[in-house]
Design an enzyme around this catalytic site. Structure first.
Site, PDB file in Angstrom:
ATOM      1  N   LEU A  14      60.006  34.731 -79.188  1.00 12.31           N
ATOM      2  CA  LEU A  14      59.907  33.360 -79.711  1.00 12.31           C
ATOM      3  C   LEU A  14      59.438  32.467 -78.577  1.00 12.31           C
ATOM      4  CD1 LEU A  14      62.750  31.309 -81.464  1.00 12.31           C
ATOM      5  CD2 LEU A  14      62.098  30.746 -79.135  1.00 12.31           C
ATOM      6  N   ASP A  17      57.517  28.195 -78.400  1.00 12.00           N
ATOM      7  CA  ASP A  17      57.723  26.772 -78.735  1.00 12.00           C
ATOM      8  C   ASP A  17      58.299  26.485 -80.124  1.00 12.00           C
ATOM      9  OD1 ASP A  17      55.954  27.086 -76.656  1.00 12.00           O
ATOM     10  OD2 ASP A  17      54.389  25.827 -77.485  1.00 12.00           O
ATOM     11  N   GLN A  74      56.961  29.436 -82.690  1.00 17.36           N
ATOM     12  CA  GLN A  74      55.985  30.449 -82.320  1.00 17.36           C
ATOM     13  C   GLN A  74      56.685  31.805 -82.307  1.00 17.36           C
ATOM     14  OE1 GLN A  74      52.401  29.763 -80.811  1.00 17.36           O
ATOM     15  NE2 GLN A  74      52.946  28.498 -82.578  1.00 17.36           N
ATOM     16  N   ASP A 106      47.729  22.017 -79.536  1.00 16.01           N
ATOM     17  CA  ASP A 106      49.079  21.496 -79.789  1.00 16.01           C
ATOM     18  C   ASP A 106      49.076  20.107 -80.426  1.00 16.01           C
ATOM     19  OD1 ASP A 106      49.637  23.852 -78.471  1.00 16.01           O
ATOM     20  OD2 ASP A 106      50.188  22.901 -76.581  1.00 16.01           O
TER      21      ASP A 106
END
Ligand code: FRU
Length: 490
Positions: free
Chosen positions: A38, A40, A56, A171
């Protein structure tokens, strides 16, 4: 390359859950990958009383580098969670290297997610100016029942961004400000300076480039995961810069994350204006959102990219976790982080102690909360023979190298972190089976770290003459999947 879908992810998770039962470091009140890796937190939002926490997710690996998807937890109370099938898969071509980070915002037609469609072309490329694509992708038609976004479309590609940038542009963080939709994108320009691009839109489909915040090389070559928070009418720009040089007491991790007071969308901040969010070993890429109560909530990643962790959980098929949610407020231009109030519901068995010259030595379970007030000038907390936090006149230190082999092992290769505050008055510590979050004073500083103590180590030692200590055992979260089966907790 495995193309992820609901079936193969469920299969990977089924295997992982069997193994997880024997792992002493599975967390009890933090969100983890069910299987694999895992990073962000993404798409944080609340819709009709349900908080969505996407992340993520690489269920197929404990190392970053293959195409990922957006994992998904949701909760109404931050104690009971639903675990959903992934919300978005990297199966559209324009995101074939991964559905990288982004945000979510509730529009009139429902929740929309904006993310980075990543592509890496095979070949001999530098992957900065060539060989990479970072596309702006919109996912909409969100179905709260299935947790899926039905329609996905590419809105922009690298050729649409300003041409003095490298191919690192990602992002997206979307929000509303003065009746306009605003989008921030993190980027790296061709001079290798970090940049935040500011776009505006009336409808969230057509985006117009307006301005940028950037600076000289001192503030790093790339700014990841930008965000903006407004508190008491003051703006703060949050980002995770890469490439800031290490100093003796600051910027000690491989990458950093923090904020600057924002004075206009074309500002050029200096490094002095940048304040780190966290002084521990494991904090990066935080994201915030405003919940339906109007609180500004922050969740970070308890991990860092591009760093070869030797965390023992890797052998058990998983790595990394998210921080506990924290409420942001501001005081005199400093962002304060306070553990989300709902976490008080986890408390059981309150115990109070008045400390004197002799240390408090007591047994603790793996998950507990400690509040220390009237903190002595000099003192220390030693947690399960795995980690020591100590202080002397405002000089703070988190260490895995104070006492012997067991602490060293619990630190998994990390040594110590130091920081300074004007005056230390209060400490609030959250210990999970393999994580510590130590809040200083009213949250003006936090130390977040993973640690891996042995299962049978259960001693807490507190030295702080004259302090009041309050100790709570903490219960575990309950996490159910969509079929109503309990994955973790009680
Ligand atoms: C931050 C980050 C983001 C990117 C994502 C990929 O940790 O590098 O910039 O979108 O992770 O997983």
């Amino acid at each position: 390359e495995l193309i992820l879908n609901d079936e193969n992810v469920t299969e990977l998770e089924r295997k992982a859950l069997k193994k997880a039962k024997e792992d002493p470091w599975r967390l009890k009140f933090h969100l983890m990958p069910v299987s694999g890796w895992l990073n962000d937190p993404n798409g944080l939002s609340e819709v009709d009383g349900v908080n969505h926490i996407f992340f993520q997710y690489l269920p197929q690996d404990t190392r970053f580098g293959s195409p990922n998807c957006w994992g998904h937890y949701s909760t109404e109370d931050f104690i009971n969670y639903k675990y959903h099938h992934p919300a978005i898969f990297a199966d559209h071509g324009f995101d074939r290297y991964g559905t990288h980070s982004g945000s979510a915002y509730e529009f009139e037609n429902g929740l929309r997610a904006y993310y980075t469609g990543s592509v890496k072309h095979p070949g001999d490329f530098d992957y900065v100016n060539e060989g990479r694509e970072q596309n702006l992708v919109l996912a909409e038609d969100f179905n709260p029942k299935t947790g899926k976004f039905k329609s996905v479309q590419q809105l922009m590609s690298n050729s649409d961004y300003p041409q003095d940038l490298t191919l690192h542009v990602r992002d997206p963080k979307v929000f509303k400000r003065d009746d306009q939709y605003v989008m921030l994108l993190g980027a790296r320009d061709k001079k290798d300076h970090g940049v935040v691009l500011i776009y505006e839109s009336d409808d969230g489909y057509d985006w117009n480039y307006k301005s940028r915040v950037d600076s000289d090389g001192e503030m790093g070559y790339m700014w990841e995961c930008p965000d903006l928070v407004t508190l008491d009418e003051k703006d703060f720009l949050i980002m995770s810069p890469q490439g800031i040089k290490r100093q003796s007491e600051a910027f000690q991790n491989v990458f950093h994350s923090g904020y600057i007071p924002l004075d206009g969308f074309d500002m050029k901040p200096t490094l002095e204006q940048f304040r780190e969010f966290d002084k521990g070993f494991d904090f990066y890429a935080p994201q915030t959102y405003i919940d339906e109560k109007g609180r500004r909530i922050l969740i970070g990643w308890m991990g860092l990219p591009d760093f070869d962790y030797e965390y023992p959980t890797r052998e058990n098929g998983w790595i990394h976790a998210l921080t506990i949610p924290r409420i942001l407020t501001q005081k005199d231009g400093v962002l304060l982080q306070k553990p989300l109030t709902e976490l008080e519901e986890l408390r059981i068995n309150e115990k109070k102690f008045k400390l004197n010259e002799k240390p408090l030595i007591t047994e603790v379970p793996e998950t507990f909360e400690l509040i220390l007030t009237d903190v002595a000038k000099k003192g220390s907390i030693t947690i399960r023979n795995g980690c020591r936090f100590s202080w002397d006149e405002g000089n703070l230190r988190l260490s895995f190298v104070d006492d012997g082999e067991k602490q060293k092992e619990a630190g998994a290769g990390r040594e110590q972190r130091v920081a300074r505050v004007k005056e230390l008055k209060r400490i609030r510590l959250f210990a999970d089976t393999s994580s510590l979050e130590i809040f200083i004073n009213d949250g003006e500083m936090v130390f977040t770290t993973r640690y891996f103590p042995e299962i049978n180590e259960n001693e807490l030692i507190v030295e702080s003459d004259g302090s009041e200590a309050t100790l709570y055992d903490l219960k575990a979260f309950k996490v159910e999947n969509e079929a109503g089966e309990i994955l973790f907790g009680k």
